[in-house]
Write a protein that holds these residues in place. Structure first.
Motif, short mmCIF file in Angstrom:
data_model
loop_
_atom_site.label_atom_id
_atom_site.label_comp_id
_atom_site.label_asym_id
_atom_site.label_seq_id
_atom_site.Cartn_x
_atom_site.Cartn_y
_atom_site.Cartn_z
N ARG A 1 0.85 -1.19 0.00
CA ARG A 1 0.00 0.00 0.00
C ARG A 1 0.88 1.24 0.00
NH1 ARG A 1 -5.36 -0.87 2.09
NH2 ARG A 1 -5.70 -3.10 2.27
N THR A 2 0.32 2.32 -0.50
CA THR A 2 1.05 3.58 -0.49
C THR A 2 0.10 4.72 -0.12
OG1 THR A 2 2.42 5.10 -1.76
CG2 THR A 2 0.67 3.97 -2.97
N LYS A 3 0.67 5.70 0.57
CA LYS A 3 -0.08 6.91 0.90
C LYS A 3 0.48 8.10 0.12
CE LYS A 3 -1.66 5.33 5.36
NZ LYS A 3 -1.80 5.58 6.78
N ARG B 1 -3.04 10.04 -4.54
CA ARG B 1 -4.40 10.46 -4.18
C ARG B 1 -5.34 10.04 -5.29
NH1 ARG B 1 -6.26 12.71 -0.04
NH2 ARG B 1 -4.19 13.25 0.71
N HIS C 1 -9.28 10.01 -1.75
CA HIS C 1 -8.71 9.18 -0.70
C HIS C 1 -7.19 9.09 -0.89
CE1 HIS C 1 -9.10 6.28 2.55
NE2 HIS C 1 -8.29 5.46 1.89
N GLU D 1 -4.92 6.71 0.08
CA GLU D 1 -4.25 5.42 0.20
C GLU D 1 -4.69 4.51 -0.94
OE1 GLU D 1 -3.35 1.97 3.53
OE2 GLU D 1 -5.13 3.21 3.76
N CYS E 1 -7.79 2.28 -5.45
CA CYS E 1 -8.14 3.08 -4.28
C CYS E 1 -8.60 2.18 -3.14
CB CYS E 1 -9.24 4.07 -4.65
SG CYS E 1 -9.78 5.11 -3.26
N CYS E 2 -8.14 2.48 -1.92
CA CYS E 2 -8.50 1.67 -0.75
C CYS E 2 -9.81 2.10 -0.09
CB CYS E 2 -7.38 1.71 0.28
SG CYS E 2 -5.93 0.77 -0.23
#
Length: 79
Positions: free
Chosen positions: A35-37, A40, A46, A48, A68-69
């Motif tokens: 996962r990455t933050k 966008r 969102h 993450e 998208c999470c």
């Protein structure tokens, strides 16, 4: 070992677009994917996303895909 039968069998599996879309929606819930933050989502904002690499038919090399999470979104895009 010598084979008794020299036939080569090929099993071709065809997937519908709906099947592929459904699989990608569940990708965001997969705990084994990174996962990455640092991205966008363009649809919901969102911050993450899950990402993975895959080949794209007709293109050379690997493509980086993001999902998208946000459980209410599931937007998919590629880099």
């Amino acid at each position: 070992e010598v084979a008794d039968n020299f036939c080569v069998y090929r099993n071709v599996i065809h997937h519908s677009v709906a099947e592929r879309t459904q699989v990608l929606q569940y990708v965001a819930a997969d705990p084994t994917l990174p996962r990455t933050k640092s991205v966008r989502c363009a649809q919901c904002g969102h911050g993450e996303a899950v990402f993975f690499q895959a080949t794209v038919r007709g293109e050379e090399g690997m493509t980086l895909f993001f999902v998208c999470c946000n459980p209410n979104c599931g937007h998919r895009w590629r880099d």
